[in-house]
Design a protein around this motif. Structure first.
Motif, PDB file in Angstrom:
ATOM      1  N   LEU A 295       0.973  -1.347   0.174  1.00 41.84           N
ATOM      2  CA  LEU A 295       0.008  -0.084   0.118  1.00 41.84           C
ATOM      3  C   LEU A 295       0.952   1.218  -0.058  1.00 41.84           C
ATOM      4  N   ALA A 296       1.940   1.153   0.787  1.00 39.22           N
ATOM      5  CA  ALA A 296       2.775   2.419   1.070  1.00 39.22           C
ATOM      6  C   ALA A 296       3.391   2.641  -0.478  1.00 39.22           C
ATOM      7  N   GLY A 297       3.791   1.529  -1.352  1.00 34.41           N
ATOM      8  CA  GLY A 297       4.429   1.343  -2.475  1.00 34.41           C
ATOM      9  C   GLY A 297       3.492   2.162  -3.526  1.00 34.41           C
ATOM     10  N   GLU A 298       2.355   1.820  -3.599  1.00 31.95           N
ATOM     11  CA  GLU A 298       1.184   2.566  -4.335  1.00 31.95           C
ATOM     12  C   GLU A 298       1.189   3.884  -4.073  1.00 31.95           C
ATOM     13  N   MET A 299       1.426   4.464  -2.796  1.00 34.19           N
ATOM     14  CA  MET A 299       1.695   5.733  -2.567  1.00 34.19           C
ATOM     15  C   MET A 299       2.890   6.632  -2.622  1.00 34.19           C
ATOM     16  N   SER A 300       4.132   5.614  -3.228  1.00 32.30           N
ATOM     17  CA  SER A 300       5.244   6.065  -3.293  1.00 32.30           C
ATOM     18  C   SER A 300       5.692   6.611  -1.832  1.00 32.30           C
ATOM     19  N   THR A 301       5.521   5.912  -0.840  1.00 32.21           N
ATOM     20  CA  THR A 301       5.832   6.464   0.426  1.00 32.21           C
ATOM     21  C   THR A 301       6.570   5.289   0.931  1.00 32.21           C
ATOM     22  N   ASP A 302       7.739   5.758   1.764  1.00 29.13           N
ATOM     23  CA  ASP A 302       8.353   4.816   2.615  1.00 29.13           C
ATOM     24  C   ASP A 302       7.915   4.451   4.056  1.00 29.13           C
ATOM     25  N   VAL A 303       7.645   3.243   4.116  1.00 27.72           N
ATOM     26  CA  VAL A 303       7.009   2.986   5.329  1.00 27.72           C
ATOM     27  C   VAL A 303       7.773   3.179   6.582  1.00 27.72           C
ATOM     28  N   THR A 304       9.288   2.796   6.646  1.00 29.36           N
ATOM     29  CA  THR A 304      10.107   3.181   7.647  1.00 29.36           C
ATOM     30  C   THR A 304      10.252   4.691   8.048  1.00 29.36           C
ATOM     31  N   GLU A 305      10.376   5.492   6.956  1.00 30.52           N
ATOM     32  CA  GLU A 305      10.177   7.040   7.226  1.00 30.52           C
ATOM     33  C   GLU A 305       9.075   7.444   7.827  1.00 30.52           C
ATOM     34  N   GLU A 306       8.110   6.880   7.407  1.00 28.71           N
ATOM     35  CA  GLU A 306       6.759   7.314   8.072  1.00 28.71           C
ATOM     36  C   GLU A 306       6.668   6.650   9.515  1.00 28.71           C
ATOM     37  N   LEU A 307       6.993   5.577   9.587  1.00 31.51           N
ATOM     38  CA  LEU A 307       6.947   5.045  11.137  1.00 31.51           C
ATOM     39  C   LEU A 307       7.917   6.314  12.225  1.00 31.51           C
ATOM     40  N   ASN A 308       9.204   6.561  11.551  1.00 35.19           N
ATOM     41  CA  ASN A 308       9.982   7.384  12.384  1.00 35.19           C
ATOM     42  C   ASN A 308       9.203   8.611  12.407  1.00 35.19           C
ATOM     43  N   SER A 309       8.636   9.294  11.285  1.00 36.75           N
ATOM     44  CA  SER A 309       8.011  10.516  11.475  1.00 36.75           C
ATOM     45  C   SER A 309       6.864  10.520  12.757  1.00 36.75           C
ATOM     46  N   SER A 310       6.113   9.499  12.402  1.00 40.17           N
ATOM     47  CA  SER A 310       5.070   8.958  13.293  1.00 40.17           C
ATOM     48  C   SER A 310       5.556   9.135  14.817  1.00 40.17           C
ATOM     49  N   MET A 311       6.491   8.386  15.168  1.00 36.41           N
ATOM     50  CA  MET A 311       6.979   8.219  16.378  1.00 36.41           C
ATOM     51  C   MET A 311       7.617   9.442  16.893  1.00 36.41           C
ATOM     52  N   ALA A 312       8.228  10.216  16.031  1.00 35.73           N
ATOM     53  CA  ALA A 312       8.952  11.648  16.266  1.00 35.73           C
ATOM     54  C   ALA A 312       7.743  12.429  16.883  1.00 35.73           C
ATOM     55  N   ARG A 313       6.618  12.578  16.158  1.00 32.12           N
ATOM     56  CA  ARG A 313       5.471  13.198  16.768  1.00 32.12           C
ATOM     57  C   ARG A 313       4.883  12.915  18.063  1.00 32.12           C
ATOM     58  N   LYS A 314       4.724  11.610  17.888  1.00 33.15           N
ATOM     59  CA  LYS A 314       4.148  10.944  19.544  1.00 33.15           C
ATOM     60  C   LYS A 314       5.079  11.196  20.653  1.00 33.15           C
ATOM     61  N   ARG A 315       6.380  11.203  20.165  1.00 29.86           N
ATOM     62  CA  ARG A 315       7.287  11.430  21.333  1.00 29.86           C
ATOM     63  C   ARG A 315       7.529  12.844  21.999  1.00 29.86           C
TER      64      ARG A 315
END
Length: 89
Positions: free
Chosen positions: A66-86
């Motif tokens: 699904l992330a590939g369909e969106m041209s999105t890197d899952v790991t980068e999004e995970l890191n960004s999400s966790m940075a926001r949550k922290r």
């Protein structure tokens, strides 16, 4: 048999391109939701952690697709999400 592959989003997408029938983004999303529904059923009905873990792996494969369909890197999004949550955002 060779060494096991350390899977990444890139290797999952390469495998999917060679192995699976091409799908539209909407079809990938529907398949992702189906896998999540199967995981939910397994979670509440299975006594086997192996079966539940396999469902989690299937969901991760679909998330990569699904992330590939969106041209999105899952790991980068995970890191960004966790940075926001922290930061409490």
């Amino acid at each position: 048999m060779g060494r096991p592959v350390k899977e990444t989003q890139k290797t999952v997408l390469e495998w999917a391109d060679v192995t699976l029938t091409p799908q539209s983004s909407d079809e990938v999303m529907h398949e992702f939701l189906d896998v999540i529904k199967e995981f939910e059923v397994s979670w509440f009905s299975s006594d086997s952690y192996t079966e539940i873990a396999e469902g989690l792996g299937d969901a991760a494969v679909m998330l990569c697709r699904l992330a590939g369909e969106m041209s999105t890197d899952v790991t980068e999004e995970l890191n960004s999400s966790m940075a926001r949550k922290r930061k409490g955002a």
